[in-house]
Design an enzyme around this catalytic site. Structure first.
Site, PDB file in Angstrom:
ATOM      1  N   ASP A  82       0.744  -1.182   0.042  1.00 27.57           N
ATOM      2  CA  ASP A  82       0.052   0.127   0.091  1.00 27.57           C
ATOM      3  C   ASP A  82       0.948   1.232   0.090  1.00 27.57           C
ATOM      4  O   ASP A  82       2.212   1.174   0.244  1.00 27.57           O
ATOM      5  CB  ASP A  82      -0.844   0.009   1.101  1.00 27.57           C
ATOM      6  CG  ASP A  82      -1.718   1.232   1.328  1.00 27.57           C
ATOM      7  OD1 ASP A  82      -2.300   1.412   0.249  1.00 27.57           O
ATOM      8  OD2 ASP A  82      -1.640   1.795   2.494  1.00 27.57           O
ATOM      9  N   ASP A 104      -0.103   5.151   0.757  1.00 31.27           N
ATOM     10  CA  ASP A 104      -0.323   6.200   1.937  1.00 31.27           C
ATOM     11  C   ASP A 104      -0.459   5.590   3.241  1.00 31.27           C
ATOM     12  O   ASP A 104      -1.296   4.304   3.656  1.00 31.27           O
ATOM     13  CB  ASP A 104      -1.832   6.695   1.608  1.00 31.27           C
ATOM     14  CG  ASP A 104      -1.754   7.393   0.224  1.00 31.27           C
ATOM     15  OD1 ASP A 104      -1.130   8.103  -0.079  1.00 31.27           O
ATOM     16  OD2 ASP A 104      -2.919   7.249  -0.385  1.00 31.27           O
TER      17      ASP A 104
HETATM   18  C1  BG6 Z   1      -5.853   5.491  -0.211  1.00 29.39           C
HETATM   19  C2  BG6 Z   1      -5.891   6.322   1.078  1.00 29.39           C
HETATM   20  O1  BG6 Z   1      -4.517   5.086  -0.348  1.00 29.39           O
HETATM   21  O2  BG6 Z   1      -6.288   6.226  -1.307  1.00 29.39           O
HETATM   22  C3  BG6 Z   1      -7.358   7.027   1.395  1.00 29.39           C
HETATM   23  O3  BG6 Z   1      -5.760   5.455   1.991  1.00 29.39           O
HETATM   24  C4  BG6 Z   1      -7.675   7.810  -0.136  1.00 29.39           C
HETATM   25  O4  BG6 Z   1      -7.323   7.669   2.342  1.00 29.39           O
HETATM   26  C5  BG6 Z   1      -7.743   6.841  -1.301  1.00 29.39           C
HETATM   27  O5  BG6 Z   1      -9.049   8.318   0.127  1.00 29.39           O
HETATM   28  C6  BG6 Z   1      -7.838   7.610  -2.532  1.00 29.39           C
HETATM   29  O6  BG6 Z   1      -6.878   8.590  -2.733  1.00 29.39           O
HETATM   30  P1  BG6 Z   1      -7.059   9.615  -3.974  1.00 29.39           P
HETATM   31  O7  BG6 Z   1      -5.667  10.228  -4.064  1.00 29.39           O
HETATM   32  O8  BG6 Z   1      -7.465   8.922  -5.166  1.00 29.39           O
HETATM   33  O9  BG6 Z   1      -8.050  10.570  -3.582  1.00 29.39           O
HETATM   34 MG    MG Z   2      -2.816   3.204   3.597  1.00 25.98          MG
END
Ligand code: BG6
Ligand code: MG
Length: 224
Positions: free
Chosen positions: A14, A16
């Site tokens: 993963d 984030d």
């Molecule tokens: C995930 C995060 O990796 O990506 C979430 O943990 C986030 O918090 C999701 O909402 C979508 O991300 P993005 O950048 O497409 O808005």
């Molecule tokens: Mg994450």
């Protein structure tokens, strides 16, 4: 801590909250947006958003406040949140890679283990580029490539498919409860990064990747 003993051929990360602390930027941007629609988003409620797609996250927040909106207004709000998130992201440098993450990626590659990114984020390629680590991944799966976000296993199953490896030989590194559930639903092993209280379904939980080593023997990649 549960113990497992399986031949591992690939690691799926993963992004984030595992490789970089963008989870805090998602939280700050969602909190600001929630406030605009009269909802106070707590850190505890934010845990439910981790790993979940942008639109699904917005739906969770609106449901918390009992707010109903049409699709056009929701798209506008999601775009606003993303613009705030990108203000943080565009300031990022490789110094923000979480301790131990790059070392682990490099070590796994040295051992011949394939590496994939499995992120729900549509911003994942941009973040990897800013961190200058995109070359460490054999395969990148991001939020633009799937229909269903975690806890659905689609992201991780696509990662295994693109690596041409059976899901049972993959280990997932995740900081979100939804991500741990997705890994298990994919039939993969899972290392949770964070608190055992939240991630207890993972096969193993560690507080971070500092000094995390992948216990392998010289002939087989065995994760114990
Ligand atoms: C995930 C995060 O990796 O990506 C979430 O943990 C986030 O918090 C999701 O909402 C979508 O991300 P993005 O950048 O497409 O808005
Ligand atoms: Mg994450």
């Amino acid at each position: 801590m549960k113990v497992f003993n399986t031949e591992i051929q690939a690691a799926i990360f993963d992004l984030d909250g595992v490789i970089v602390d963008t989870a805090k930027y998602h939280y700050l941007a969602w909190k600001r947006l929630a406030k605009e629609v009269g909802i106070d988003l707590s850190e505890e409620e934010n845990e439910k958003l981790k790993g979940v797609s942008r639109m699904d996250s917005l739906d969770i927040i609106l449901a918390l406040g009992g707010v109903t909106l049409d699709t056009a207004s929701k798209v506008q709000l999601a775009d606003k949140k993303n613009a705030w998130f990108l203000e943080f992201v565009n300031q990022m440098t490789p110094a923000e890679i979480l301790s131990g993450a790059k070392e682990l990626l490099v070590d796994l590659r040295k051992q011949g283990i394939k590496i994939a990114l499995g992120s729900s984020s549509k911003n994942a390629p941009l973040v990897l580029r800013l961190l200058n680590i995109e070359k460490l991944f054999d395969v990148i799966v991001d939020g633009t490539m799937v229909k269903n976000s975690k806890p659905d296993p689609e992201i991780f199953l696509l990662g295994a498919k693109l690596l041409a490896l059976p899901p049972s030989t993959c280990v997932v590194f995740e900081d979100a409860e939804a991500g741990v559930e997705a890994a298990l639903a994919a039939g993969m092993k899972c290392v949770g990064i964070g608190s055992p209280a939240q991630l207890h379904k993972a096969h193993q939980v560690v507080p971070d990747l500092i000094n995390f080593s992948f216990p392998v023997d010289s002939t087989k990649h065995i994760l114990n």
